[in-house]
Design a protein around this motif. Structure first.
Motif, PDB file in Angstrom:
ATOM      1  N   LEU A   1      57.589  34.650 -16.418  1.00 20.46           N
ATOM      2  CA  LEU A   1      56.610  34.295 -17.447  1.00 20.46           C
ATOM      3  C   LEU A   1      56.629  35.305 -18.595  1.00 20.46           C
ATOM      4  O   LEU A   1      56.530  34.951 -19.764  1.00 20.46           O
ATOM      5  N   ARG A   2      56.788  36.607 -18.265  1.00 17.28           N
ATOM      6  CA  ARG A   2      56.735  37.633 -19.316  1.00 17.28           C
ATOM      7  C   ARG A   2      58.006  37.637 -20.151  1.00 17.28           C
ATOM      8  O   ARG A   2      57.950  37.650 -21.376  1.00 17.28           O
ATOM      9  N   HIS A   3      59.185  37.598 -19.483  1.00  9.81           N
ATOM     10  CA  HIS A   3      60.411  37.831 -20.248  1.00  9.81           C
ATOM     11  C   HIS A   3      61.243  36.582 -20.485  1.00  9.81           C
ATOM     12  O   HIS A   3      62.009  36.540 -21.444  1.00  9.81           O
TER      13      HIS A   3
ATOM     14  N   LEU B   1      48.804  33.481 -13.612  1.00 10.61           N
ATOM     15  CA  LEU B   1      49.041  33.840 -12.212  1.00 10.61           C
ATOM     16  C   LEU B   1      47.754  34.153 -11.479  1.00 10.61           C
ATOM     17  O   LEU B   1      47.778  34.385 -10.269  1.00 10.61           O
ATOM     18  N   ASP B   2      46.657  34.210 -12.237  1.00 10.24           N
ATOM     19  CA  ASP B   2      45.377  34.525 -11.620  1.00 10.24           C
ATOM     20  C   ASP B   2      45.417  35.919 -10.973  1.00 10.24           C
ATOM     21  O   ASP B   2      45.010  36.093  -9.832  1.00 10.24           O
ATOM     22  N   GLN B   3      45.945  36.877 -11.728  1.00 12.69           N
ATOM     23  CA  GLN B   3      46.045  38.258 -11.245  1.00 12.69           C
ATOM     24  C   GLN B   3      45.542  39.203 -12.330  1.00 12.69           C
ATOM     25  O   GLN B   3      45.577  38.860 -13.511  1.00 12.69           O
ATOM     26  N   PRO B   4      45.134  40.439 -11.962  1.00  9.75           N
ATOM     27  CA  PRO B   4      44.735  41.422 -12.977  1.00  9.75           C
ATOM     28  C   PRO B   4      45.935  41.821 -13.837  1.00  9.75           C
ATOM     29  O   PRO B   4      47.073  41.793 -13.349  1.00  9.75           O
ATOM     30  N   VAL B   5      45.676  42.202 -15.100  1.00  7.27           N
ATOM     31  CA  VAL B   5      46.747  42.564 -16.025  1.00  7.27           C
ATOM     32  C   VAL B   5      47.584  43.721 -15.472  1.00  7.27           C
ATOM     33  O   VAL B   5      48.817  43.724 -15.560  1.00  7.27           O
ATOM     34  N   GLY B   6      46.903  44.716 -14.879  1.00  8.66           N
ATOM     35  CA  GLY B   6      47.614  45.880 -14.348  1.00  8.66           C
ATOM     36  C   GLY B   6      48.631  45.485 -13.283  1.00  8.66           C
ATOM     37  O   GLY B   6      49.771  45.962 -13.268  1.00  8.66           O
ATOM     38  N   THR B   7      48.235  44.582 -12.407  1.00  5.53           N
ATOM     39  CA  THR B   7      49.133  44.107 -11.354  1.00  5.53           C
ATOM     40  C   THR B   7      50.359  43.440 -11.962  1.00  5.53           C
ATOM     41  O   THR B   7      51.491  43.676 -11.550  1.00  5.53           O
ATOM     42  N   VAL B   8      50.091  42.595 -12.992  1.00  8.93           N
ATOM     43  CA  VAL B   8      51.195  41.887 -13.649  1.00  8.93           C
ATOM     44  C   VAL B   8      52.171  42.902 -14.239  1.00  8.93           C
ATOM     45  O   VAL B   8      53.385  42.805 -14.047  1.00  8.93           O
ATOM     46  N   LYS B   9      51.619  43.925 -14.944  1.00 14.57           N
ATOM     47  CA  LYS B   9      52.491  44.911 -15.583  1.00 14.57           C
ATOM     48  C   LYS B   9      53.380  45.594 -14.552  1.00 14.57           C
ATOM     49  O   LYS B   9      54.587  45.737 -14.751  1.00 14.57           O
ATOM     50  N   SER B  10      52.789  45.991 -13.459  1.00 11.35           N
ATOM     51  CA  SER B  10      53.600  46.731 -12.486  1.00 11.35           C
ATOM     52  C   SER B  10      54.599  45.796 -11.805  1.00 11.35           C
ATOM     53  O   SER B  10      55.723  46.192 -11.527  1.00 11.35           O
ATOM     54  N   ASN B  11      54.219  44.509 -11.594  1.00  9.91           N
ATOM     55  CA  ASN B  11      55.173  43.564 -10.991  1.00  9.91           C
ATOM     56  C   ASN B  11      56.350  43.286 -11.917  1.00  9.91           C
ATOM     57  O   ASN B  11      57.487  43.167 -11.476  1.00  9.91           O
ATOM     58  N   VAL B  12      56.058  43.174 -13.218  1.00  5.42           N
ATOM     59  CA  VAL B  12      57.139  42.960 -14.187  1.00  5.42           C
ATOM     60  C   VAL B  12      58.095  44.143 -14.147  1.00  5.42           C
ATOM     61  O   VAL B  12      59.325  43.999 -14.076  1.00  5.42           O
ATOM     62  N   HIS B  13      57.499  45.350 -14.151  1.00  3.63           N
ATOM     63  CA  HIS B  13      58.288  46.563 -14.170  1.00  3.63           C
ATOM     64  C   HIS B  13      59.200  46.646 -12.949  1.00  3.63           C
ATOM     65  O   HIS B  13      60.404  46.860 -13.068  1.00  3.63           O
ATOM     66  N   ARG B  14      58.621  46.410 -11.774  1.00  6.07           N
ATOM     67  CA  ARG B  14      59.423  46.510 -10.554  1.00  6.07           C
ATOM     68  C   ARG B  14      60.472  45.413 -10.479  1.00  6.07           C
ATOM     69  O   ARG B  14      61.588  45.634 -10.012  1.00  6.07           O
ATOM     70  N   GLY B  15      60.085  44.233 -10.973  1.00  9.07           N
ATOM     71  CA  GLY B  15      61.037  43.127 -10.956  1.00  9.07           C
ATOM     72  C   GLY B  15      62.254  43.429 -11.811  1.00  9.07           C
ATOM     73  O   GLY B  15      63.398  43.224 -11.388  1.00  9.07           O
TER      74      GLY B  15
END
Lengths: 171, 256
Positions: free
Chosen positions: A128-130, A143-157
Motif C-alpha cells: 500500500l505504501r510503495h 489496514l486498521d493499524q496505528p501509524v507507528g506500526t505501519v511505519k515499522s512494518n514498511v521499514h522491515r518489509g
C-alpha cells in the motif's frame, strides 16, 4: 437501486486495474490476483446494497476498495498458502502495456513473487505504501493499524526485500 | 534502494485482463451472457445471467440479437460459452419439461404475473387471453394481458404462443407472427385447424357426459373421452345449466 447499480458499474470500470494490481502485489500471481479482484468487487457490491444513501455518497472509493482487497487476501490466506509459482504463466499478456512486454512481465512476476514471500503484515504495508503510494495515514486507515506500526512494518518489509532471497523470513 | 522503490511502484501499473469488468458485472447479475443454440425451432439466441434465462429470440444474426436485447432489456450483453447444462435445459423446456429458471427483473409486477401464469399452460394445450386475466385476478385486464404477452422477452420458453383468442383467430405473436405461432402449436400437438373451426362455430368448451365435467377443448384430461360422450358447449351458463362442472385442471371457469 438503479442508482447504486450505475455507481457500481462505474466503480468497476474505473478501479478494475488498481484493484487487480493490489491483488497481484499481495498474492504474487495473476490467477489469484484476478480472483481477489473479483471477490473484492463482489463484496463491494453486496456492501453497497446495504448502505444508506448518505454513506454511499460520502464513500471514498479508492481506500474503501483497498481495504476490502486486503481483507479478501487475508481471508484467503487463512485457507491456503499463497501460490507464488507461475513464472511462465499461460494467460493473456494483456496484463502489461505493449512495450517490452516479455522482460517487464518476468521482472514484475519475480518482484511480486518476492513480495508474496514476505510475512503478510510487512507485505500489506509495503504494497500500500510503495506500490500504491498511499500516505502512512491512509495505509494505517486501510489496514486498521496505528501509524507507528505501519511505519515499522514498511521499514522491515523493505529491509527483507533488499536482503534478497537468502534472508527470506517465514511468518 | 531507489531501484527497489521504482520497481515496487511499477507494480501498480498492472492492468486487469481483458473482459474483467464485464465478468464482474455478469457475476452480480448486472450484465448478461448469450449464445446461439440449435433447437427444434431452428437457431435461437438465448441470454442468461445468474438469476436465470433472461431473453430469447430467433434473430437472424448475433448483431440483431444484441440490438434487440439492448432496446428490450438494456443491460450489457456479452457473447459467452453457455453453462454445461443450459443446452439440455433448452431442449427439455421445448419438450414440455420445466427445468428452467427465468430472470424477469425489469418487468412490472403485472407482466411478471402474466408470464408466470402462462408458463403453467402445458405443452399441447392453449388457453384464452381472458383465462390468464382471470387466473391472475385481473379479469378486466384482457387487453393488458395481450400487451404483456406481446412483450414477452423469453418467447418459446415462456409459452406465450399457447395463449389464443376465443374467436378462432390465432392472435398476434411476438415470436414471429401468427404463422409462426400456428407452426409451433402444431409442432406441440395442437390440432389448430380443428380448434379454429370449433371457435368459429362459437364452441368454447368440451363437456363429457359420463363425468359431467367441462374443459377447454385442448385440456389433456378430456382427451380420451369417447366421441359419443362428448358435448360441445357454448358458454359457462349453459354448461352449468346442463349439469356440468368446470374441470379443476384447466379451470375453464372459476371453480366454486
Amino acid at each position: 437501486m438503479e442508482g447504486v447499480e450505475r455507481l457500481f458499474e462505474r466503480m468497476v470500470r474505473e478501479h478494475q486495474h488498481r484493484v487487480f494490481a493490489v491483488g497481484f502485489a499481495l498474492t504474487g500471481n495473476r490467477h489469484d490476483a484476478e480472483e481477489v479482484a473479483q471477490d473484492t468487487f463482489l463484496r463491494a457490491y453486496r456492501a453497497l446494497a446495504t448502505y444508506p444513501p448518505e454513506r454511499i455518497r460520502d464513500l471514498k472509493q479508492r481506500p474503501w476498495l483497498h481495504r476490502i482487497a486486503v481483507n479478501v487476501v487475508r481471508n484467503r490466506a487463512r485457507g491456503a498458502k499463497p501460490r507464488t509459482a507461475e513464472l511462465n504463466g499461460s494467460e493473456s499478456d494483456n496484463a502489461l502495456g505493449p512495450e517490452s512486454r516479455a522482460l517487464q512481465r518476468a521482472e514484475m512476476d519475480e518482484l511480486a513473487c518476492r513480495l508474496a514471500g514476505l510475512p503478510p503484515r510487512y507485505r500489506e504495508a509495503v504494497v500500500l505504501r510503495h506500490v500504491h503510494e498511499m500516505s502512512y495515514e491512509e495505509v494505517a486507515e486501510a489496514l486498521d493499524q496505528p501509524v507507528g506500526t505501519v511505519k515499522s512494518n514498511v521499514h522491515r518489509g523493505l529491509k527483507l526485500l533488499r536482503g534478497g532471497d537468502h534472508d527470506r523470513v517465514d511468518d | 534502494m531507489t531501484a527497489l522503490m521504482t520497481d515496487l511502484k511499477r507494480l501498480s501499473s498492472m492492468r486487469a485482463p481483458d473482459g474483467f469488468a464485464e465478468r464482474v458485472l455478469i457475476e452480480v447479475g448486472m450484465a448478461d451472457s448469450y449464445a446461439r443454440f440449435g433447437t427444434v425451432l431452428g437457431n435461437v439466441y438465448v441470454a442468461w445471467n445468474r438469476f436465470g434465462v433472461s431473453a430469447a429470440a430467433r434473430s437472424a444474426s448475433a448483431a440483431e440479437f444484441e440490438d434487440w436485447f439492448g432496446q428490450d432489456v438494456g443491460r450489457p450483453l456479452v457473447a459467452a460459452e453457455p453453462p454445461a447444462d443450459l443446452a439440455e435445459k433448452i431442449a427439455d423446456e421445448l419438450n414440455g419439461k420445466r427445468t428452467m429458471r427465468f430472470d424477469l427483473r425489469g418487468l412490472t409486477e403485472f407482466e411478471q404475473a402474466v408470464l408466470r401464469k402462462t408458463y403453467q399452460i402445458p405443452r399441447g394445450e392453449v388457453r384464452p387471453y381472458g383465462w390468464v386475466a382471470r387466473e391472475i385476478r385481473r379479469p378486466a385486464a384482457v387487453r393488458a394481458v395481450g400487451t404483456a404477452l406481446a412483450n414477452n422477452p423469453i418467447p418459446y420458453f415462456i409459452p406465450c404462443h399457447r395463449v389464443v383468442r376465443t374467436d378462432g383467430e390465432i392472435g398476434n405473436y411476438g415470436g414471429g407472427g401468427p404463422e409462426a405461432k400456428k407452426a409451433i402449436l402444431t409442432m406441440e400437438g395442437v390440432r389448430v385447424n380443428r380448434l379454429q373451426e370449433l371457435a368459429r362455430a362459437g364452441v368454447r368448451y368440451q363437456g363429457v357426459k359420463t363425468t359431467k365435467i367441462f374443459c377447454y377443448p385442448t385440456c389433456h384430461t378430456g382427451r380420451h373421452a369417447l366421441e359419443k360422450n362428448i358435448v360441445w358447449l357454448h358458454d359457462e351458463a349453459s354448461a352449468r345449466a346442463a349439469g356440468f362442472r368446470p374441470c379443476k385442471v384447466c379451470r375453464p371457469a372459476a371453480v366454486a
